[in-house]
Design a protein around this motif. Structure first.
Motif, PDB file in Angstrom:
ATOM      1  N   ASP A 100       0.847  -1.194   0.000  1.00 33.42           N
ATOM      2  CA  ASP A 100       0.000   0.000   0.000  1.00 33.42           C
ATOM      3  C   ASP A 100       0.885   1.248   0.000  1.00 33.42           C
ATOM      4  OD1 ASP A 100      -1.643   2.248   1.476  1.00 33.42           O
ATOM      5  OD2 ASP A 100      -3.114   0.779   0.788  1.00 33.42           O
ATOM      6  N   PRO A 101       0.564   2.263  -0.809  1.00 30.23           N
ATOM      7  CA  PRO A 101       1.409   3.464  -0.870  1.00 30.23           C
ATOM      8  C   PRO A 101       1.517   4.203   0.464  1.00 30.23           C
ATOM      9  CG  PRO A 101      -0.661   3.773  -2.076  1.00 30.23           C
ATOM     10  CD  PRO A 101      -0.555   2.321  -1.768  1.00 30.23           C
ATOM     11  N   ARG A 102       0.559   3.966   1.365  1.00 29.71           N
ATOM     12  CA  ARG A 102       0.612   4.647   2.667  1.00 29.71           C
ATOM     13  C   ARG A 102       1.499   3.917   3.669  1.00 29.71           C
ATOM     14  NH1 ARG A 102      -5.796   4.370   3.082  1.00 29.71           N
ATOM     15  NH2 ARG A 102      -5.157   2.324   2.294  1.00 29.71           N
ATOM     16  N   PHE A 103       1.947   2.710   3.327  1.00 28.37           N
ATOM     17  CA  PHE A 103       2.758   1.932   4.255  1.00 28.37           C
ATOM     18  C   PHE A 103       4.098   2.621   4.489  1.00 28.37           C
ATOM     19  CE2 PHE A 103       5.872  -1.573   4.972  1.00 28.37           C
ATOM     20  CZ  PHE A 103       5.397  -1.962   6.215  1.00 28.37           C
ATOM     21  N   GLY A 104       4.411   2.816   5.763  1.00 29.63           N
ATOM     22  CA  GLY A 104       5.645   3.526   6.096  1.00 29.63           C
ATOM     23  C   GLY A 104       6.691   2.668   6.768  1.00 29.63           C
ATOM     24  N   GLY A 105       6.534   1.352   6.706  1.00 27.30           N
ATOM     25  CA  GLY A 105       7.518   0.474   7.340  1.00 27.30           C
ATOM     26  C   GLY A 105       7.224   0.273   8.815  1.00 27.30           C
ATOM     27  N   TRP A 106       7.998  -0.619   9.452  1.00 23.67           N
ATOM     28  CA  TRP A 106       7.856  -0.855  10.882  1.00 23.67           C
ATOM     29  C   TRP A 106       9.190  -1.265  11.463  1.00 23.67           C
ATOM     30  CZ3 TRP A 106       3.587  -4.151   8.623  1.00 23.67           C
ATOM     31  CH2 TRP A 106       4.090  -5.278   7.976  1.00 23.67           C
ATOM     32  N   PRO A 107       9.317  -1.285  12.788  1.00 25.18           N
ATOM     33  CA  PRO A 107      10.599  -1.621  13.414  1.00 25.18           C
ATOM     34  C   PRO A 107      11.089  -3.009  13.002  1.00 25.18           C
ATOM     35  CG  PRO A 107       9.068  -0.706  15.030  1.00 25.18           C
ATOM     36  CD  PRO A 107       8.280  -0.929  13.778  1.00 25.18           C
ATOM     37  N   ALA A 108      12.393  -3.211  13.112  1.00 22.27           N
ATOM     38  CA  ALA A 108      13.004  -4.466  12.665  1.00 22.27           C
ATOM     39  C   ALA A 108      12.415  -5.685  13.361  1.00 22.27           C
ATOM     40  CB  ALA A 108      14.517  -4.404  12.908  1.00 22.27           C
ATOM     41  N   ALA A 109      12.059  -5.537  14.650  1.00 22.00           N
ATOM     42  CA  ALA A 109      11.544  -6.681  15.409  1.00 22.00           C
ATOM     43  C   ALA A 109      10.049  -6.918  15.187  1.00 22.00           C
ATOM     44  CB  ALA A 109      11.800  -6.461  16.906  1.00 22.00           C
ATOM     45  N   HIS A 110       9.411  -6.052  14.403  1.00 23.11           N
ATOM     46  CA  HIS A 110       7.970  -6.175  14.171  1.00 23.11           C
ATOM     47  C   HIS A 110       7.675  -7.425  13.339  1.00 23.11           C
ATOM     48  CE1 HIS A 110       3.881  -5.133  12.936  1.00 23.11           C
ATOM     49  NE2 HIS A 110       3.897  -4.158  13.799  1.00 23.11           N
ATOM     50  N   PRO A 111       6.624  -8.191  13.693  1.00 23.90           N
ATOM     51  CA  PRO A 111       6.283  -9.378  12.888  1.00 23.90           C
ATOM     52  C   PRO A 111       5.983  -9.000  11.439  1.00 23.90           C
ATOM     53  CG  PRO A 111       4.998  -9.310  14.929  1.00 23.90           C
ATOM     54  CD  PRO A 111       5.698  -7.995  14.810  1.00 23.90           C
ATOM     55  N   ASP A 112       6.285  -9.905  10.513  1.00 28.27           N
ATOM     56  CA  ASP A 112       5.998  -9.651   9.105  1.00 28.27           C
ATOM     57  C   ASP A 112       4.505  -9.851   8.844  1.00 28.27           C
ATOM     58  OD1 ASP A 112       6.933  -8.814   6.686  1.00 28.27           O
ATOM     59  OD2 ASP A 112       7.213 -10.843   5.902  1.00 28.27           O
ATOM     60  N   MET A 113       3.887  -8.926   8.159  1.00 23.29           N
ATOM     61  CA  MET A 113       2.454  -8.989   7.904  1.00 23.29           C
ATOM     62  C   MET A 113       2.180  -8.766   6.431  1.00 23.29           C
ATOM     63  SD  MET A 113       0.954  -6.861  11.173  1.00 23.29           S
ATOM     64  CE  MET A 113       1.273  -7.422  12.847  1.00 23.29           C
ATOM     65  N   SER A 114       1.128  -9.429   5.951  1.00 18.93           N
ATOM     66  CA  SER A 114       0.771  -9.274   4.539  1.00 18.93           C
ATOM     67  C   SER A 114      -0.697  -8.866   4.427  1.00 18.93           C
ATOM     68  CB  SER A 114       1.058 -10.561   3.768  1.00 18.93           C
ATOM     69  OG  SER A 114       0.402 -11.669   4.392  1.00 18.93           O
ATOM     70  N   ASP A 115      -1.619  -9.856   4.313  1.00 20.50           N
ATOM     71  CA  ASP A 115      -3.016  -9.455   4.165  1.00 20.50           C
ATOM     72  C   ASP A 115      -3.520  -8.825   5.461  1.00 20.50           C
ATOM     73  OD1 ASP A 115      -2.675 -12.039   5.162  1.00 20.50           O
ATOM     74  OD2 ASP A 115      -4.648 -12.712   4.506  1.00 20.50           O
ATOM     75  N   PHE A 116      -4.425  -7.862   5.304  1.00 21.43           N
ATOM     76  CA  PHE A 116      -4.749  -6.944   6.398  1.00 21.43           C
ATOM     77  C   PHE A 116      -6.227  -6.584   6.329  1.00 21.43           C
ATOM     78  CE2 PHE A 116      -5.348  -2.587   7.861  1.00 21.43           C
ATOM     79  CZ  PHE A 116      -4.586  -2.493   9.012  1.00 21.43           C
ATOM     80  N   LEU A 117      -6.864  -6.550   7.512  1.00 24.93           N
ATOM     81  CA  LEU A 117      -8.244  -6.091   7.614  1.00 24.93           C
ATOM     82  C   LEU A 117      -8.344  -5.144   8.801  1.00 24.93           C
ATOM     83  CD1 LEU A 117     -11.288  -6.163   6.944  1.00 24.93           C
ATOM     84  CD2 LEU A 117     -11.469  -8.212   8.381  1.00 24.93           C
ATOM     85  N   GLY A 118      -8.794  -3.927   8.540  1.00 25.50           N
ATOM     86  CA  GLY A 118      -8.904  -2.943   9.615  1.00 25.50           C
ATOM     87  C   GLY A 118     -10.215  -2.180   9.546  1.00 25.50           C
ATOM     88  N   LEU A 119     -10.791  -1.907  10.704  1.00 30.49           N
ATOM     89  CA  LEU A 119     -12.019  -1.130  10.776  1.00 30.49           C
ATOM     90  C   LEU A 119     -11.895  -0.061  11.844  1.00 30.49           C
ATOM     91  CD1 LEU A 119     -13.173  -3.976   9.595  1.00 30.49           C
ATOM     92  CD2 LEU A 119     -15.352  -3.142  10.453  1.00 30.49           C
ATOM     93  N   PRO A 120     -12.478   1.116  11.588  1.00 28.25           N
ATOM     94  CA  PRO A 120     -12.527   2.125  12.635  1.00 28.25           C
ATOM     95  C   PRO A 120     -13.494   1.712  13.736  1.00 28.25           C
ATOM     96  CG  PRO A 120     -13.775   2.857  10.728  1.00 28.25           C
ATOM     97  CD  PRO A 120     -13.100   1.583  10.327  1.00 28.25           C
ATOM     98  N   VAL A 121     -13.196   2.101  14.964  1.00 23.98           N
ATOM     99  CA  VAL A 121     -14.116   1.936  16.093  1.00 23.98           C
ATOM    100  C   VAL A 121     -14.743   3.300  16.314  1.00 23.98           C
ATOM    101  CG1 VAL A 121     -14.288   1.420  18.559  1.00 23.98           C
ATOM    102  CG2 VAL A 121     -12.723   0.105  17.112  1.00 23.98           C
ATOM    103  N   ALA A 122     -16.039   3.406  16.059  1.00 23.88           N
ATOM    104  CA  ALA A 122     -16.664   4.726  16.030  1.00 23.88           C
ATOM    105  C   ALA A 122     -17.928   4.783  16.869  1.00 23.88           C
ATOM    106  CB  ALA A 122     -16.976   5.122  14.590  1.00 23.88           C
ATOM    107  N   ASP A 123     -18.193   5.965  17.399  1.00 21.06           N
ATOM    108  CA  ASP A 123     -19.453   6.272  18.078  1.00 21.06           C
ATOM    109  C   ASP A 123     -20.117   7.374  17.266  1.00 21.06           C
ATOM    110  OD1 ASP A 123     -21.534   6.661  19.851  1.00 21.06           O
ATOM    111  OD2 ASP A 123     -20.371   7.945  21.192  1.00 21.06           O
ATOM    112  N   GLY A 124     -21.044   6.995  16.401  1.00 19.87           N
ATOM    113  CA  GLY A 124     -21.614   7.972  15.476  1.00 19.87           C
ATOM    114  C   GLY A 124     -20.542   8.443  14.519  1.00 19.87           C
ATOM    115  N   ASP A 125     -20.337   9.758  14.460  1.00 20.64           N
ATOM    116  CA  ASP A 125     -19.317  10.319  13.575  1.00 20.64           C
ATOM    117  C   ASP A 125     -17.958  10.426  14.245  1.00 20.64           C
ATOM    118  OD1 ASP A 125     -21.180  10.617  11.553  1.00 20.64           O
ATOM    119  OD2 ASP A 125     -21.746  12.643  12.189  1.00 20.64           O
ATOM    120  N   GLU A 126     -17.897  10.121  15.531  1.00 18.94           N
ATOM    121  CA  GLU A 126     -16.634  10.269  16.257  1.00 18.94           C
ATOM    122  C   GLU A 126     -15.860   8.961  16.247  1.00 18.94           C
ATOM    123  OE1 GLU A 126     -14.899  11.719  20.601  1.00 18.94           O
ATOM    124  OE2 GLU A 126     -17.057  11.399  20.314  1.00 18.94           O
TER     125      GLU A 126
END
Length: 381
Positions: A100-126
């Motif tokens: 992904d163009p927004r990926f900025g890398g992670w620390p050397a000890a960070h686990p290697d990750m590939s496929d990804f699913l993320g959702l915002p946790v929201a209360d209404g618009d917040e």
């Protein structure tokens, strides 16, 4: 793990039931994250709650060992995919997060990750946070994401319950603040009324004594005795108000037990390790004990909310007839010279005022990247 229509019911049930057990909000979030990883059969799961400084007030992970987590280093900042979910409320399902163009890398000890699913946790618009998973444990077509629309829907249910937990925690804290503020306002009103009346009587009686001192010394003496009595009553009113404002636990348990209890509660509620030790401490005047407790609370708040510390050590040791309080963290630290130039910051002025008000002194040592140490010494009685 099967991902059929009913496959996630036990995991969802576990997460939701956790909320009905009146657990600490961090425990609820941990259960939700662990349940999400089990439910969607992912290698890693995490939930981040942002702070107001570009970092995270809470960051709960599952699938990463304590040793790995320590090796990774400081908590992440709000950037890349995390920032996108936090600022745009946009679900993200990616075949390879690293591409992904927004990926900025992670620390050397960070686990290697590939496929990804993320959702915002929201209360209404917040937006309150972000819940995300990585590395689905299943065969994947080349260039494809293992996470499905059904996974996204199920994760959405858990994100909604995470939002409820966070909203309830905020409402509880707000309610507590309002209760404390209301009680203080009531006490202030009562104190103002009672002491104002006494001071008004004092002024009138003193004026009467002044007028009588030449022509009727005996009556002037009686009026002065009344001045002394009124002054004593005003002092009693003030003392009673201060006692009512004094933390109950301090009166019941003493400073050492109160600090130990607070450290234990904070250790359970935060990812940082919070420890407390005491050595040779004797009872102190009540005003000094309360000032030390307030300074400890302020310093702990700073360390746990703003420094990103992994360890916070609180100690109370005997110092002559008095005591030395020390709160040391391994967080990001700050430039104390810049803080002095900026004036009020991190409650330092308040802490110094509290220390000075009971004849003690406060010192703060910190540099960017080296953690912070706050020390308060009081003389005893």
């Amino acid at each position: 793990m099967s991902n059929g229509p009913g496959a996630g019911i036990p995991a969802v049930s576990t997460a939701i039931l956790a909320m009905s057990r009146h657990l600490e909000v961090r425990d609820v979030l941990k259960t939700i994250v662990a349940s999400a990883r089990e439910l969607l059969d992912a290698e890693y799961a995490a939930l981040g709650v942002p702070d107001d400084h570009g970092g995270f007030a809470q960051f709960v992970v599952d699938g990463v060992s304590a040793e790995q987590w320590k090796a990774i280093g400081p908590l992440p900042r709000q950037h890349g995919i995390l920032a996108a979910m936090l600022h745009n409320a946009t679900p993200e399902r990616l075949a390879d997060v690293r591409e992904d163009p927004r990926f900025g890398g992670w620390p050397a000890a960070h686990p290697d990750m590939s496929d990804f699913l993320g959702l915002p946790v929201a209360d209404g618009d917040e937006i309150l946070g972000a819940l995300f998973l990585a590395n689905k444990r299943c065969p994947k077509r080349t260039g494809g994401c293992g996470f499905t629309e059904e996974d996204e829907r199920l994760l959405g249910i858990l994100a909604q319950h995470a939002a409820i937990a966070l909203t309830n925690a905020r409402l509880y804290e707000r309610s507590r603040e309002l209760t404390i503020a209301g009680e203080r306002a009531r006490l202030a009103h009562e104190l103002h009324d009672a002491v104002s009346q006494k001071l008004f009587s004092l002024r009138l009686t003193a004026q009467a004594a002044t007028a009588l001192v030449d022509r009727d010394p005996a009556r002037a003496k009686d009026e002065l005795h009344q001045v002394a009595a009124l002054a004593a009553e005003a002092a009693d009113e003030l003392r009673a108000a201060v006692v009512e404002l004094r933390p109950a636990a301090l009166d019941e348990d003493g400073l050492v037990a109160t600090l130990r209890s607070q450290a234990q509660v904070l250790d359970r509620a935060h990812s940082a390790r919070v420890t407390f030790t005491a050595q040779g401490v004797r009872a102190l005047p009540s005003a000094q004990e309360e000032a030390m407790l307030r300074v400890a609370q302020e310093a702990l708040h700073n360390a746990l909310r703003h420094s990103g510390a992994e360890r916070v050590e609180v100690s109370l040791t005997r110092s002559g007839q008095g005591a030395l309080l020390r709160i040391a963290d391994d967080g990001q630290g700050f430039d104390t010279r810049a803080v002095r130039r900026a004036g009020r910051h991190l409650g330092l002025v308040s802490m110094r005022d509290r220390a000075g008000g009971v004849g003690g002194k406060l010192t703060v040592e910190s540099e960017p990247g080296t953690g912070t140490t706050v020390e308060m010494e009081v003389p005893g009685g």
